[in-house]
Enzyme design. Sequence first.
Site, PDB file in Angstrom:
ATOM      1  N   GLU A  49      -3.352   7.720  -4.194  1.00 33.27           N
ATOM      2  CA  GLU A  49      -3.810   7.229  -5.510  1.00 33.27           C
ATOM      3  C   GLU A  49      -5.129   7.874  -5.916  1.00 33.27           C
ATOM      4  O   GLU A  49      -5.988   8.080  -5.054  1.00 33.27           O
ATOM      5  CB  GLU A  49      -4.007   5.703  -5.446  1.00 33.27           C
ATOM      6  CG  GLU A  49      -2.717   4.967  -5.283  1.00 33.27           C
ATOM      7  CD  GLU A  49      -2.907   3.454  -5.077  1.00 33.27           C
ATOM      8  OE1 GLU A  49      -4.017   2.947  -5.325  1.00 33.27           O
ATOM      9  OE2 GLU A  49      -1.947   2.819  -4.665  1.00 33.27           O
TER      10      GLU A  49
ATOM     11  N   ARG B  67       0.867  -1.169   0.000  1.00 31.13           N
ATOM     12  CA  ARG B  67       0.000   0.000   0.000  1.00 31.13           C
ATOM     13  C   ARG B  67       0.909   1.226   0.000  1.00 31.13           C
ATOM     14  O   ARG B  67       2.008   1.189   0.579  1.00 31.13           O
ATOM     15  CB  ARG B  67      -0.892   0.040   1.252  1.00 31.13           C
ATOM     16  CG  ARG B  67      -2.083  -0.897   1.204  1.00 31.13           C
ATOM     17  CD  ARG B  67      -3.134  -0.431   0.184  1.00 31.13           C
ATOM     18  NE  ARG B  67      -4.305  -1.289   0.144  1.00 31.13           N
ATOM     19  CZ  ARG B  67      -4.478  -2.329  -0.672  1.00 31.13           C
ATOM     20  NH1 ARG B  67      -3.512  -2.658  -1.519  1.00 31.13           N
ATOM     21  NH2 ARG B  67      -5.592  -3.031  -0.655  1.00 31.13           N
TER      22      ARG B  67
ATOM     23  N   HIS C 142      -1.530   0.529  -9.804  1.00 33.05           N
ATOM     24  CA  HIS C 142      -2.144  -0.427  -8.864  1.00 33.05           C
ATOM     25  C   HIS C 142      -2.828  -1.581  -9.620  1.00 33.05           C
ATOM     26  O   HIS C 142      -4.048  -1.745  -9.561  1.00 33.05           O
ATOM     27  CB  HIS C 142      -3.163   0.288  -7.947  1.00 33.05           C
ATOM     28  CG  HIS C 142      -3.491  -0.490  -6.709  1.00 33.05           C
ATOM     29  ND1 HIS C 142      -3.835   0.110  -5.523  1.00 33.05           N
ATOM     30  CD2 HIS C 142      -3.540  -1.832  -6.470  1.00 33.05           C
ATOM     31  CE1 HIS C 142      -4.088  -0.810  -4.603  1.00 33.05           C
ATOM     32  NE2 HIS C 142      -3.913  -2.006  -5.157  1.00 33.05           N
TER      33      HIS C 142
HETATM   34  P1  NAP Z   1      -1.270 -11.757   4.651  1.00 31.89           P
HETATM   35  O1  NAP Z   1      -1.258 -13.165   4.185  1.00 31.89           O
HETATM   36  O2  NAP Z   1      -2.124 -11.374   5.791  1.00 31.89           O
HETATM   37  O3  NAP Z   1       0.239 -11.372   4.993  1.00 31.89           O
HETATM   38  C1  NAP Z   1       0.598 -10.168   5.571  1.00 31.89           C
HETATM   39  C2  NAP Z   1       2.025 -10.261   6.088  1.00 31.89           C
HETATM   40  O4  NAP Z   1       2.395  -8.985   6.590  1.00 31.89           O
HETATM   41  C3  NAP Z   1       2.209 -11.274   7.192  1.00 31.89           C
HETATM   42  O5  NAP Z   1       3.311 -12.070   6.904  1.00 31.89           O
HETATM   43  C4  NAP Z   1       2.474 -10.428   8.440  1.00 31.89           C
HETATM   44  O6  NAP Z   1       3.415 -11.084   9.239  1.00 31.89           O
HETATM   45  C5  NAP Z   1       3.034  -9.143   7.846  1.00 31.89           C
HETATM   46  N1  NAP Z   1       2.746  -7.987   8.685  1.00 31.89           N
HETATM   47  C6  NAP Z   1       1.530  -7.571   9.094  1.00 31.89           C
HETATM   48  N2  NAP Z   1       1.663  -6.466   9.865  1.00 31.89           N
HETATM   49  C7  NAP Z   1       2.974  -6.201   9.924  1.00 31.89           C
HETATM   50  C8  NAP Z   1       3.729  -5.196  10.575  1.00 31.89           C
HETATM   51  N3  NAP Z   1       3.155  -4.240  11.326  1.00 31.89           N
HETATM   52  N4  NAP Z   1       5.064  -5.200  10.415  1.00 31.89           N
HETATM   53  C9  NAP Z   1       5.653  -6.158   9.671  1.00 31.89           C
HETATM   54  N5  NAP Z   1       4.993  -7.140   9.038  1.00 31.89           N
HETATM   55  C10 NAP Z   1       3.670  -7.153   9.165  1.00 31.89           C
HETATM   56  O7  NAP Z   1      -1.658 -10.776   3.481  1.00 31.89           O
HETATM   57  P2  NAP Z   1      -1.465 -10.961   1.904  1.00 31.89           P
HETATM   58  O8  NAP Z   1      -2.632 -11.658   1.337  1.00 31.89           O
HETATM   59  O9  NAP Z   1      -0.110 -11.496   1.638  1.00 31.89           O
HETATM   60  O10 NAP Z   1      -1.573  -9.430   1.413  1.00 31.89           O
HETATM   61  C11 NAP Z   1      -0.688  -8.463   1.915  1.00 31.89           C
HETATM   62  C12 NAP Z   1      -1.083  -7.079   1.436  1.00 31.89           C
HETATM   63  O11 NAP Z   1      -0.719  -6.898   0.082  1.00 31.89           O
HETATM   64  C13 NAP Z   1      -2.591  -6.744   1.434  1.00 31.89           C
HETATM   65  O12 NAP Z   1      -3.073  -6.428   2.723  1.00 31.89           O
HETATM   66  C14 NAP Z   1      -2.640  -5.561   0.492  1.00 31.89           C
HETATM   67  O13 NAP Z   1      -2.439  -4.355   1.190  1.00 31.89           O
HETATM   68  C15 NAP Z   1      -1.462  -5.811  -0.453  1.00 31.89           C
HETATM   69  N6  NAP Z   1      -1.929  -6.169  -1.813  1.00 31.89           N
HETATM   70  C16 NAP Z   1      -1.650  -5.355  -2.852  1.00 31.89           C
HETATM   71  C17 NAP Z   1      -2.072  -5.691  -4.116  1.00 31.89           C
HETATM   72  C18 NAP Z   1      -1.787  -4.829  -5.303  1.00 31.89           C
HETATM   73  O14 NAP Z   1      -2.575  -4.827  -6.241  1.00 31.89           O
HETATM   74  N7  NAP Z   1      -0.663  -4.121  -5.327  1.00 31.89           N
HETATM   75  C19 NAP Z   1      -2.815  -6.847  -4.333  1.00 31.89           C
HETATM   76  C20 NAP Z   1      -3.089  -7.657  -3.242  1.00 31.89           C
HETATM   77  C21 NAP Z   1      -2.628  -7.317  -1.971  1.00 31.89           C
HETATM   78  P3  NAP Z   1       3.398 -10.968  10.850  1.00 31.89           P
HETATM   79  O15 NAP Z   1       1.972 -11.219  11.273  1.00 31.89           O
HETATM   80  O16 NAP Z   1       4.362 -12.016  11.288  1.00 31.89           O
HETATM   81  O17 NAP Z   1       3.865  -9.586  11.150  1.00 31.89           O
HETATM   82  C1  8YV Z   2      -7.304  -4.634  -5.598  1.00 28.05           C
HETATM   83  C2  8YV Z   2      -5.545  -4.952  -3.815  1.00 28.05           C
HETATM   84  O1  8YV Z   2      -7.037  -4.166  -6.849  1.00 28.05           O
HETATM   85  O2  8YV Z   2      -6.476  -6.955  -3.043  1.00 28.05           O
HETATM   86  C3  8YV Z   2      -5.910  -5.908  -2.754  1.00 28.05           C
HETATM   87  O3  8YV Z   2      -5.601  -5.609  -1.586  1.00 28.05           O
HETATM   88  O4  8YV Z   2      -4.858  -4.019  -3.607  1.00 28.05           O
HETATM   89  C4  8YV Z   2      -5.996  -5.191  -5.172  1.00 28.05           C
HETATM   90  O5  8YV Z   2      -6.064  -6.555  -5.462  1.00 28.05           O
HETATM   91  C5  8YV Z   2      -7.929  -3.519  -4.894  1.00 28.05           C
HETATM   92  O6  8YV Z   2      -8.173  -3.754  -3.566  1.00 28.05           O
HETATM   93  C6  8YV Z   2      -9.229  -3.226  -5.630  1.00 28.05           C
HETATM   94  O7  8YV Z   2      -9.847  -2.141  -5.180  1.00 28.05           O
END
Ligand code: NAP
Ligand code: 8YV
Length: 328
Positions: A262, A233, A280
């Site tokens: 954004e 993010r 994004h």
């Molecule tokens: P997840 O499985 O819940 O993994 C999150 C990871 O972050 C965990 O390993 C957690 O480990 C770590 N974490 C949480 N809080 C933390 C903190 N304060 N300091 C350090 N590490 C921390 O989530 P995910 O499905 O992998 O998704 C992660 C994030 O990616 C989403 O929440 C979203 O914001 C982002 N994302 C972006 C896109 C995009 O389009 N660019 C798409 C999908 C997701 P610990 O609990 O051990 O700290």
């Molecule tokens: C989405 C994302 O595009 O899943 C997330 O956390 O950042 C993206 O996959 C977004 O949330 C759609 O609004």
Amino acid sequence: MAKPPILMPAPLSDGVVVALDERFTLHRLWQQDDRDAFLTKVGPDIVGLAATTLAGTIDATWLDRLPALEIIASFGVGYDNVDAKAAAARGVVVTNTPGVLDDEVADLTIGLLLATLRRIPQADAFVRAGRWPSGPFPLSPTLRGRRVGIVGLGAIGKAIARRLEAFDVAIAYHGRSRQDGVAYCYYETPVALAAASDVVIAIVPGNSGTRHLIDGAVLAALGPEGVLINVARGSVVDEAALVAALQDGTIGGAGLDVFEDEPRVPPALLAMPNVVLLPHIGSASVATRAAMGQLVVDNLVAWFDGRPALTPVPETRTLNRAGAHRFA
Ligand code: NAP
Ligand code: 8YV
């Protein structure tokens, strides 16, 4: 029996709208001329909400206007667009869309990493501008021999790491705690991880605990050849510090899919040759967005069938009980 009334503040895909229309009375807030008056009229009856980041934050002010609300089904695995604690306090279940996008986001992250290091977009622009006949494209940095640090080794972080293993690079990670059964080297702080890495990839949730987790100190530790990839993010990176670090050579480059404000991107970044900027698109393929939309629908259907929702967020998991819905 009457169909449960659902509110959609901002548009989701046609497929989601069609599926929800079949099963629910779907109110399309974005199509209303006077949204405030519409909300005053239908708000007290609404029992479900289909949310996207495009609707802004669903916070306590929103919840006050939806007193009968039982469930918020949010599109995306990150749910920083919903105040889940405020929802939990009102007994409202929040769901997100984990799992169905892990591979897509991981693929994009590897693409962004290679594009940033090997300057693929810049090389494409070079060819299109007709500059090749005048001489070769400048040599780029390389992924070879780099140590990659992942901030957030969750579902997506692990999918990124699995892909990186095939690239023969050293992999390490930072999270709030060391994970059992994970062989990658663990660092207790982002600064320590960055000091031991040549690439840092951020893939943590956006919340108050991760705000500016990647700050000036982390960038300084990453060093002048270092590259930051942010697919988490915008809030996770101190964007002003990042711009300064790229301008003065504190780090070597960045690949960014997300930004603090954004869809606005700092103009300074637009002018830089050593960054790759994406709008994004981590999960933005037709197939993956359809799977995410289906999970929004499936969560709402499960809940109003009297079953637990499929993917409740941790803050509201204890509320997620079979038959706990109040709609009659
Ligand atoms: P997840 O499985 O819940 O993994 C999150 C990871 O972050 C965990 O390993 C957690 O480990 C770590 N974490 C949480 N809080 C933390 C903190 N304060 N300091 C350090 N590490 C921390 O989530 P995910 O499905 O992998 O998704 C992660 C994030 O990616 C989403 O929440 C979203 O914001 C982002 N994302 C972006 C896109 C995009 O389009 N660019 C798409 C999908 C997701 P610990 O609990 O051990 O700290
Ligand atoms: C989405 C994302 O595009 O899943 C997330 O956390 O950042 C993206 O996959 C977004 O949330 C759609 O609004």
